[in-house]
Design a protein around this motif. Structure first.
Motif, PDB file in Angstrom:
ATOM      1  N   LEU A 216       0.825  -1.210   0.000  1.00 13.91           N
ATOM      2  CA  LEU A 216       0.000   0.000   0.000  1.00 13.91           C
ATOM      3  C   LEU A 216       0.857   1.257   0.000  1.00 13.91           C
ATOM      4  O   LEU A 216       0.553   2.232  -0.711  1.00 13.91           O
ATOM      5  N   SER A 217       1.928   1.271   0.799  1.00 11.46           N
ATOM      6  CA  SER A 217       2.820   2.440   0.810  1.00 11.46           C
ATOM      7  C   SER A 217       3.528   2.602  -0.527  1.00 11.46           C
ATOM      8  O   SER A 217       3.743   3.724  -1.001  1.00 11.46           O
ATOM      9  N   PHE A 218       3.895   1.500  -1.139  1.00  7.00           N
ATOM     10  CA  PHE A 218       4.527   1.547  -2.461  1.00  7.00           C
ATOM     11  C   PHE A 218       3.601   2.188  -3.491  1.00  7.00           C
ATOM     12  O   PHE A 218       4.034   2.945  -4.364  1.00  7.00           O
ATOM     13  N   LEU A 219       2.284   1.908  -3.363  1.00  5.91           N
ATOM     14  CA  LEU A 219       1.309   2.477  -4.292  1.00  5.91           C
ATOM     15  C   LEU A 219       0.883   3.887  -3.905  1.00  5.91           C
ATOM     16  O   LEU A 219       0.076   4.500  -4.607  1.00  5.91           O
ATOM     17  N   TRP A 230       9.189   0.945   4.938  1.00  2.00           N
ATOM     18  CA  TRP A 230       9.934   0.220   3.901  1.00  2.00           C
ATOM     19  C   TRP A 230       9.227   0.289   2.553  1.00  2.00           C
ATOM     20  O   TRP A 230       9.884   0.377   1.507  1.00  2.00           O
ATOM     21  N   GLY A 231       7.923   0.253   2.540  1.00  2.00           N
ATOM     22  CA  GLY A 231       7.202   0.331   1.273  1.00  2.00           C
ATOM     23  C   GLY A 231       7.410   1.654   0.563  1.00  2.00           C
ATOM     24  O   GLY A 231       7.576   1.696  -0.667  1.00  2.00           O
ATOM     25  N   GLY A 235       9.314   2.387  -3.054  1.00  2.00           N
ATOM     26  CA  GLY A 235       8.759   3.160  -4.169  1.00  2.00           C
ATOM     27  C   GLY A 235       9.705   4.245  -4.638  1.00  2.00           C
ATOM     28  O   GLY A 235       9.831   4.509  -5.850  1.00  2.00           O
ATOM     29  N   GLU A 236      10.392   4.903  -3.691  1.00  2.00           N
ATOM     30  CA  GLU A 236      11.334   5.961  -4.066  1.00  2.00           C
ATOM     31  C   GLU A 236      12.552   5.395  -4.788  1.00  2.00           C
ATOM     32  O   GLU A 236      13.068   6.007  -5.732  1.00  2.00           O
ATOM     33  N   GLY A 237      13.013   4.207  -4.330  1.00  2.00           N
ATOM     34  CA  GLY A 237      14.209   3.642  -4.955  1.00  2.00           C
ATOM     35  C   GLY A 237      13.938   2.981  -6.287  1.00  2.00           C
ATOM     36  O   GLY A 237      14.856   2.826  -7.115  1.00  2.00           O
ATOM     37  N   LEU A 238      12.677   2.591  -6.536  1.00  2.00           N
ATOM     38  CA  LEU A 238      12.379   1.889  -7.775  1.00  2.00           C
ATOM     39  C   LEU A 238      12.501   2.799  -8.989  1.00  2.00           C
ATOM     40  O   LEU A 238      12.793   2.327 -10.100  1.00  2.00           O
ATOM     41  N   GLY A 239      12.319   4.117  -8.802  1.00  2.00           N
ATOM     42  CA  GLY A 239      12.395   5.045  -9.938  1.00  2.00           C
ATOM     43  C   GLY A 239      13.779   5.142 -10.548  1.00  2.00           C
ATOM     44  O   GLY A 239      13.912   5.542 -11.707  1.00  2.00           O
TER      45      GLY A 239
END
Length: 638
Positions: A216-219, A230-231, A235-239
């Motif tokens: 949910l945090s990733f989204l 961590w989520g 998400g920040e590191g995936l970019g």
């Protein structure tokens, strides 16, 4: 050390349990210490080090503001773990509430709750979490509520299943007999006994909640800036994963390792404790019981403490209703000991449970008359029934190991009767429990009252169960195979104790046993049951000399004694008793009876009353040559 602590220590001794436990302790320690040690450094903005790759100064690189990603992953442990555990606890609490509701609410409302749970379980948990997150709103609070609501149906199903398995135990039936209310029964007897499997599944569920929260945090539906878990870090590191995977790899490893630790510890605990889920019991409708032949009332010879006429117990089956107890009638007078004998499946225990009002749906109990101390049991309200049976009826069950709640001390279980019905204080009730244990000759009752059932021997447990019955003023003691699991010496002690209680208090005893010789020696009257009916009712003194029914005589012949010729095979009754759903036409014993004729196979015999209250349901009592056959008078019911 308690038995529960010993079992959990055994979990920690397994290789998987030890490794997972140590890993969980490390994660918890990190959650406590990391914000204190590195919280300020993790929030330092360094514009000269924006989006750098891994280096000696920054092990996982930096983010878009130059903050150290590694330190932020360590600091995010507290929030990530706290939110996952909070959501899991919320799901467990809601699941227990929904799972326990059918046991407390009226039947229709309980079925409605069960149907809602069944529908919710059909949807994937993550899909439910996304749905609730959108409906409740974006943010940390909304995500916690969403995941808690999404995990609740699974815990509700588990609680329903476990509660149903515990509700069938003898100690729960004993609590109902003494008049314990539904809520107290749930909180004191059912929930403590399903705490371990719920704790194990909650541990596994915490790992799933951690993964769901990270999703949910990733989204962008979970934790919002300036907070981070961590989520959100993932998400920040995936970019920038095409440039350097380290900023995304760090929080990803943290989620996987912590979730794996929860799952492995839960699985190790489940394996070590022997926990498994059970199939859900299905509810069934209760149409009227198929009608049976009318039963004539028995002769009145004084006011009985228990009067049963035309008792029937039916259960729903795939092809209609099955009636394992069909038209049973008898009476038990004050101070009288009545024994019930017969092969397994003859309906002895079902009859005892029915007259004790312990059977619950889908069992359907009907009777023309079912009275205890003059009170009609089928027409009495639940509150009055609990008070009546809780103070005047004592139940001694077949298995002493399952007759007590394993997670509550013996003294506390005995004291519960006095607290419920005599309104004594907790201390006074416990003192009375010690006195009752002393009365049934349990040694060192002050110490024994504080011990748990597993610390008692089989004979001591049966003594304590009798002591529980003596907490009130029993008018009737129903003993269902009280000596089956005991050696002969302890059997004699328990039977002698029952005889003393009967003599001193004037209580009646209904003794159910497979041992016809024990019944003959300890009872005043014997009821012989076969295929759900009483086929013979006679004084115990006449059992060996004047038994008239072929089944009774076959039971007596099958009992060896010192005069039995050891060179000859032991006597047996050929064939098997009929199944409740396959009763033959006519007399149920006819396929096994050497004297059966066409009339026996065609018509079910009505009971016949002889002098001295001897009743026999047979077309050919004593092979047609017995002296009682000359004095037959119709009437009575078997």
């Amino acid at each position: 050390m308690s038995a529960a602590h010993s079992r959990w220590r055994a979990v920690a001794r397994t290789p998987v349990g030890a490794c997972a436990g140590l890993l969980l302790l490390a994660v918890v320690a990190l959650a406590v210490l990391a914000p204190v040690l590195w919280g300020d450094r993790a929030d330092v903005v360094d514009t000269a080090a924006i989006q750098q790759g891994p280096s000696g100064a920054h092990l996982l690189g930096t983010d878009a503001l130059g903050r150290d990603v590694f330190l932020r992953v360590l600091v995010a442990t507290r929030l990530s773990l706290f939110l996952a555990v909070t959501a899991t606890l919320l799901g467990v609490a809601l699941g227990l509430l929904l799972g326990a509701a059918p046991s407390v609410l009226p039947r229709r409302t309980g079925r409605l709750v069960t149907s809602v749970v069944n529908i919710a379980v059909a949807f994937p948990g993550l899909l439910l979490a996304l749905f609730f997150a959108v409906v409740i709103g974006v943010g940390t609070r909304g995500a916690v509520l969403a995941i808690g609501l999404a995990t609740a149906p699974a815990f509700a199903r588990l609680a329903q299943t476990l509660s149903a398995s515990v509700a069938g135990q003898d100690f729960v039936a004993a609590a109902r007999t003494v008049g314990v209310g539904r809520i107290r029964l749930l909180t004191r007897h059912i929930l403590p006994n399903i705490a371990e499997p719920l704790a194990v599944n909650a541990t596994i569920g915490a790992g799933s909640s951690l993964l769901a929260f990270a999703g949910l945090s990733f989204l962008g539906l979970g934790v919002q800036p300036p907070d981070y878990d961590w989520g959100r870090l993932l998400g920040e590191g995936l970019g920038r994963i095409n440039l350097t995977p380290a900023p995304a790899l760090g929080p990803c490893v943290a989620v996987v390792v912590t979730g794996l630790a929860f799952h492995l510890f839960g699985e190790a605990a489940a394996a070590a404790l022997g926990i498994r889920t059970l199939p859900r019991a299905t509810a069934a409708r209760r149409p009227p019981v198929p009608p049976g032949p009318a039963a004539a009332p028995q002769p009145v010879d004084g006011e009985p403490v228990l009067a049963v006429e035309d008792l029937r117990v039916a259960f729903p089956g795939p092809d209609g209703w099955i009636t394992p107890v069909r038209g049973v009638s008898f009476r038990v007078h004050p101070g009288e000991a009545v024994g019930v004998v017969g092969e397994s499946g003859s309906g002895k225990s079902l009859t005892a449970l029915a007259v004790s009002r312990i059977l619950e749906p889908p069992a359907h109990v009907t009777a023309r008359r079912l009275e205890f101390t003059g009170q009609p049991l089928l027409d009495t309200g639940p509150r009055a029934l609990r008070t009546l049976l809780g103070t005047s009826l004592a139940m001694v069950f077949q298995d002493p190991a399952s007759s007590f709640n394993p997670v509550t001390s013996v003294g506390r279980q005995l004291a519960e009767v006095a607290e419920q019905h005599q309104h004594l204080s907790r201390r006074a009730a416990f003192a009375r429990a010690e006195d009752r244990l002393r009365a049934v000759r349990v040694p060192a009752p002050e110490r024994r009252a504080r011990q748990y059932p597993h610390e008692f021997s089989g004979g001591m447990r049966q003594r304590a169960m009798i002591g529980m019955g003596l907490m009130g003023d029993p008018r009737l003691i129903v003993a269902d195979e009280p000596t089956t699991a005991l050696d002969v010496t302890v059997q004699r002690q328990v039977l002698r104790l029952l005889a003393e209680v009967r003599e001193q208090r004037g209580a009646a005893v209904l003794l159910i046993s497979h041992d016809i010789t024990v019944v003959a020696r300890t009872c005043d009257r014997v009821l012989v049951m076969y295929a759900g009916r009483i086929v013979e009712d006679l004084p115990a003194a006449d059992l060996f000399s004047r038994a008239q029914h072929p089944y009774t005589r076959a039971l007596l012949a099958a009992v060896p004694d010192l005069d039995t010729d050891r060179d000859r095979p032991l006597a047996v009754i050929p064939g098997r008793p009929p199944e409740p759903d396959g009763m033959p036409a006519g007399c149920a014993f006819a396929p096994r009876c050497p004297y059966a004729d066409d009339q026996c196979r065609r018509e079910d015999p009505e009971p016949v009353v002889y002098p001295a209250g001897h009743r026999v349901a047979c077309w050919h009592p004593a092979t047609g040559k017995g002296e009682l056959a000359e004095n037959r008078t119709t009437g009575g019911t078997a």
